[in-house]
Design a protein around this motif. Sequence first.
Motif, PDB file in Angstrom:
ATOM      1  N   MET A   1      55.179  63.619   6.497  1.00 35.75           N
ATOM      2  CA  MET A   1      56.350  64.376   5.700  1.00 35.75           C
ATOM      3  C   MET A   1      57.687  63.818   5.838  1.00 35.75           C
ATOM      4  O   MET A   1      58.429  64.127   4.640  1.00 35.75           O
ATOM      5  CB  MET A   1      56.376  65.714   6.608  1.00 35.75           C
ATOM      6  CG  MET A   1      55.160  66.867   6.148  1.00 35.75           C
ATOM      7  SD  MET A   1      55.301  67.162   4.465  1.00 35.75           S
ATOM      8  CE  MET A   1      56.441  68.184   4.390  1.00 35.75           C
ATOM      9  N   LEU A   2      58.184  63.633   6.690  1.00 34.87           N
ATOM     10  CA  LEU A   2      59.472  63.048   6.912  1.00 34.87           C
ATOM     11  C   LEU A   2      59.793  61.691   6.137  1.00 34.87           C
ATOM     12  O   LEU A   2      60.812  61.515   5.403  1.00 34.87           O
ATOM     13  CB  LEU A   2      59.886  62.359   8.648  1.00 34.87           C
ATOM     14  CG  LEU A   2      61.302  62.120   8.919  1.00 34.87           C
ATOM     15  CD1 LEU A   2      62.133  63.152   8.417  1.00 34.87           C
ATOM     16  CD2 LEU A   2      61.508  61.571  10.229  1.00 34.87           C
ATOM     17  N   PHE A   3      58.700  60.681   6.159  1.00 33.71           N
ATOM     18  CA  PHE A   3      58.729  59.687   5.282  1.00 33.71           C
ATOM     19  C   PHE A   3      58.794  60.050   3.699  1.00 33.71           C
ATOM     20  O   PHE A   3      59.510  59.443   2.949  1.00 33.71           O
ATOM     21  CB  PHE A   3      57.282  58.603   5.389  1.00 33.71           C
ATOM     22  CG  PHE A   3      57.389  57.577   4.554  1.00 33.71           C
ATOM     23  CD1 PHE A   3      58.309  56.494   4.630  1.00 33.71           C
ATOM     24  CD2 PHE A   3      56.501  57.608   3.259  1.00 33.71           C
ATOM     25  CE1 PHE A   3      58.415  55.595   3.712  1.00 33.71           C
ATOM     26  CE2 PHE A   3      56.389  56.251   2.814  1.00 33.71           C
ATOM     27  CZ  PHE A   3      57.250  55.359   2.811  1.00 33.71           C
ATOM     28  N   ILE A   4      57.908  60.820   3.391  1.00 38.20           N
ATOM     29  CA  ILE A   4      58.233  61.452   1.778  1.00 38.20           C
ATOM     30  C   ILE A   4      59.392  62.330   1.657  1.00 38.20           C
ATOM     31  O   ILE A   4      60.069  62.026   0.515  1.00 38.20           O
ATOM     32  CB  ILE A   4      57.023  62.510   1.894  1.00 38.20           C
ATOM     33  CG1 ILE A   4      55.580  61.753   1.808  1.00 38.20           C
ATOM     34  CG2 ILE A   4      57.056  63.028   0.292  1.00 38.20           C
ATOM     35  CD1 ILE A   4      54.412  62.724   1.597  1.00 38.20           C
ATOM     36  N   THR A   5      60.117  62.721   2.424  1.00 39.96           N
ATOM     37  CA  THR A   5      61.461  63.527   2.368  1.00 39.96           C
ATOM     38  C   THR A   5      62.284  62.491   2.125  1.00 39.96           C
ATOM     39  O   THR A   5      63.321  62.498   1.434  1.00 39.96           O
ATOM     40  CB  THR A   5      61.728  64.336   3.479  1.00 39.96           C
ATOM     41  OG1 THR A   5      60.933  65.402   3.791  1.00 39.96           O
ATOM     42  CG2 THR A   5      62.830  64.955   3.454  1.00 39.96           C
ATOM     43  N   ILE A   6      62.525  61.361   2.911  1.00 36.61           N
ATOM     44  CA  ILE A   6      63.337  60.371   2.784  1.00 36.61           C
ATOM     45  C   ILE A   6      63.013  59.681   1.362  1.00 36.61           C
ATOM     46  O   ILE A   6      64.192  59.244   0.896  1.00 36.61           O
ATOM     47  CB  ILE A   6      62.871  59.222   3.784  1.00 36.61           C
ATOM     48  CG1 ILE A   6      63.290  59.652   5.354  1.00 36.61           C
ATOM     49  CG2 ILE A   6      63.971  58.189   3.648  1.00 36.61           C
ATOM     50  CD1 ILE A   6      62.982  58.937   6.365  1.00 36.61           C
ATOM     51  N   ILE A   7      62.159  59.413   1.053  1.00 41.26           N
ATOM     52  CA  ILE A   7      61.762  58.947  -0.545  1.00 41.26           C
ATOM     53  C   ILE A   7      62.342  59.819  -1.344  1.00 41.26           C
ATOM     54  O   ILE A   7      63.109  59.349  -2.276  1.00 41.26           O
ATOM     55  CB  ILE A   7      60.241  58.811  -0.725  1.00 41.26           C
ATOM     56  CG1 ILE A   7      59.928  57.576   0.186  1.00 41.26           C
ATOM     57  CG2 ILE A   7      60.066  58.175  -2.208  1.00 41.26           C
ATOM     58  CD1 ILE A   7      58.163  57.381   0.265  1.00 41.26           C
ATOM     59  N   ASN A   8      61.958  61.273  -1.368  1.00 39.29           N
ATOM     60  CA  ASN A   8      62.686  62.228  -2.253  1.00 39.29           C
ATOM     61  C   ASN A   8      64.225  62.221  -2.371  1.00 39.29           C
ATOM     62  O   ASN A   8      64.655  62.113  -3.388  1.00 39.29           O
ATOM     63  CB  ASN A   8      62.160  63.350  -1.724  1.00 39.29           C
ATOM     64  CG  ASN A   8      62.658  64.703  -2.749  1.00 39.29           C
ATOM     65  OD1 ASN A   8      62.912  64.561  -3.751  1.00 39.29           O
ATOM     66  ND2 ASN A   8      62.733  65.956  -2.076  1.00 39.29           N
ATOM     67  N   HIS A   9      64.852  62.210  -1.214  1.00 42.62           N
ATOM     68  CA  HIS A   9      66.251  62.002  -1.338  1.00 42.62           C
ATOM     69  C   HIS A   9      66.831  60.635  -1.567  1.00 42.62           C
ATOM     70  O   HIS A   9      67.850  60.571  -2.165  1.00 42.62           O
ATOM     71  CB  HIS A   9      66.897  62.563   0.062  1.00 42.62           C
ATOM     72  CG  HIS A   9      66.690  63.769   0.508  1.00 42.62           C
ATOM     73  ND1 HIS A   9      67.680  64.966  -0.354  1.00 42.62           N
ATOM     74  CD2 HIS A   9      65.892  64.935   0.940  1.00 42.62           C
ATOM     75  CE1 HIS A   9      67.115  66.147  -0.053  1.00 42.62           C
ATOM     76  NE2 HIS A   9      66.316  66.052   0.558  1.00 42.62           N
ATOM     77  N   PHE A  10      66.178  59.364  -1.215  1.00 39.59           N
ATOM     78  CA  PHE A  10      66.563  58.349  -1.515  1.00 39.59           C
ATOM     79  C   PHE A  10      66.578  58.203  -3.232  1.00 39.59           C
ATOM     80  O   PHE A  10      67.657  57.690  -3.788  1.00 39.59           O
ATOM     81  CB  PHE A  10      65.578  57.171  -1.073  1.00 39.59           C
ATOM     82  CG  PHE A  10      65.712  55.898  -1.792  1.00 39.59           C
ATOM     83  CD1 PHE A  10      66.787  55.084  -1.419  1.00 39.59           C
ATOM     84  CD2 PHE A  10      64.825  55.434  -2.743  1.00 39.59           C
ATOM     85  CE1 PHE A  10      67.121  53.812  -1.849  1.00 39.59           C
ATOM     86  CE2 PHE A  10      65.068  54.161  -3.186  1.00 39.59           C
ATOM     87  CZ  PHE A  10      66.185  53.253  -3.026  1.00 39.59           C
ATOM     88  N   LEU A  11      65.471  58.924  -3.698  1.00 39.68           N
ATOM     89  CA  LEU A  11      65.463  58.698  -5.243  1.00 39.68           C
ATOM     90  C   LEU A  11      66.494  59.594  -5.832  1.00 39.68           C
ATOM     91  O   LEU A  11      67.242  59.355  -6.853  1.00 39.68           O
ATOM     92  CB  LEU A  11      64.185  59.369  -5.864  1.00 39.68           C
ATOM     93  CG  LEU A  11      62.963  58.351  -5.561  1.00 39.68           C
ATOM     94  CD1 LEU A  11      61.768  59.253  -5.846  1.00 39.68           C
ATOM     95  CD2 LEU A  11      63.024  57.184  -6.503  1.00 39.68           C
ATOM     96  N   GLU A  12      66.818  60.829  -5.157  1.00 43.18           N
ATOM     97  CA  GLU A  12      68.081  61.702  -5.788  1.00 43.18           C
ATOM     98  C   GLU A  12      69.511  60.869  -5.726  1.00 43.18           C
ATOM     99  O   GLU A  12      70.194  60.869  -6.435  1.00 43.18           O
ATOM    100  CB  GLU A  12      68.190  62.892  -4.808  1.00 43.18           C
ATOM    101  CG  GLU A  12      69.229  63.870  -5.315  1.00 43.18           C
ATOM    102  CD  GLU A  12      69.131  64.290  -6.649  1.00 43.18           C
ATOM    103  OE1 GLU A  12      70.220  64.708  -7.221  1.00 43.18           O
ATOM    104  OE2 GLU A  12      68.111  64.281  -7.171  1.00 43.18           O
TER     105      GLU A  12
END
Length: 255
Positions: free
Chosen positions: A1-12
């Motif tokens: 979950m944390l890894f996916i969250t980091i990807i999400n905000h990295f894209l933003e």
Amino acid sequence: MLFITIINHFLEIAKWKILTNNVKKNSWLDATKQSLASLTLSLITPNRIGEYGAKALYYTNDKRKQILLLNFAGNFYQLVITIVLGAIGLVYLSTYFSFSVISIQHSIILILGIAVLGSSIYYLEKKSSKISHWISKIVAALSMKNNKLVLFTSLLRYLVFTHQFYFLMLCFKIDISYVHAISAISSMYLIASCIPILSLFDAALKGSVAVVVFSLFGLDSLLILSITTLMWLFNFAFPAIIGSYFVLQFNPIKS
């Protein structure tokens, strides 16, 4: 979950870096500060409108109007993806359940979803001239290459957080097919995006909409509420805590 969250905000953050490339060559750290600080401040405003003012404060007065337009462009492209894919999901659900025996409650759910989509289309048609004017401004604010990059980044980000929701459904061992789950998730985000509310209560809104949509499949409401709460914690609450540090360290730029 944390890894996916980091990807999400990295894209933003990457999207914001692309958007502001012609105004200022922001470093990754600067783009991160601006994105997370504006996220923190936007939690107390309807539909995250405070994000516009927060990001503009990082630039001089002569550039703030352009920054507002660029921020609008980024949100506009994200909304386009949400509407298009959400409409596909909604049409799929309505088609699937039209061949099944469903309750009056479920029929009302689908009708409300279609009504939201229909109202949006009607509003766009009525305001077509003004919207065309704004769209032309958005496109003109970016190069053709950057327009494509922002749209593509918005699509990737949408796929990330919708599949993060699906990943949580797998963790909670919810018995639903991939196609049904993604269709319901995209429909939920479409309906929720049309309702103005403080971002602080985003979990309650998405939770309520999700419970209604997933009730079509007879899923446990408590599990769905748990998933939407976790989504809010990982994608809004935790990043907002980090962003609060940047807010406290913030010194507005003067012209």
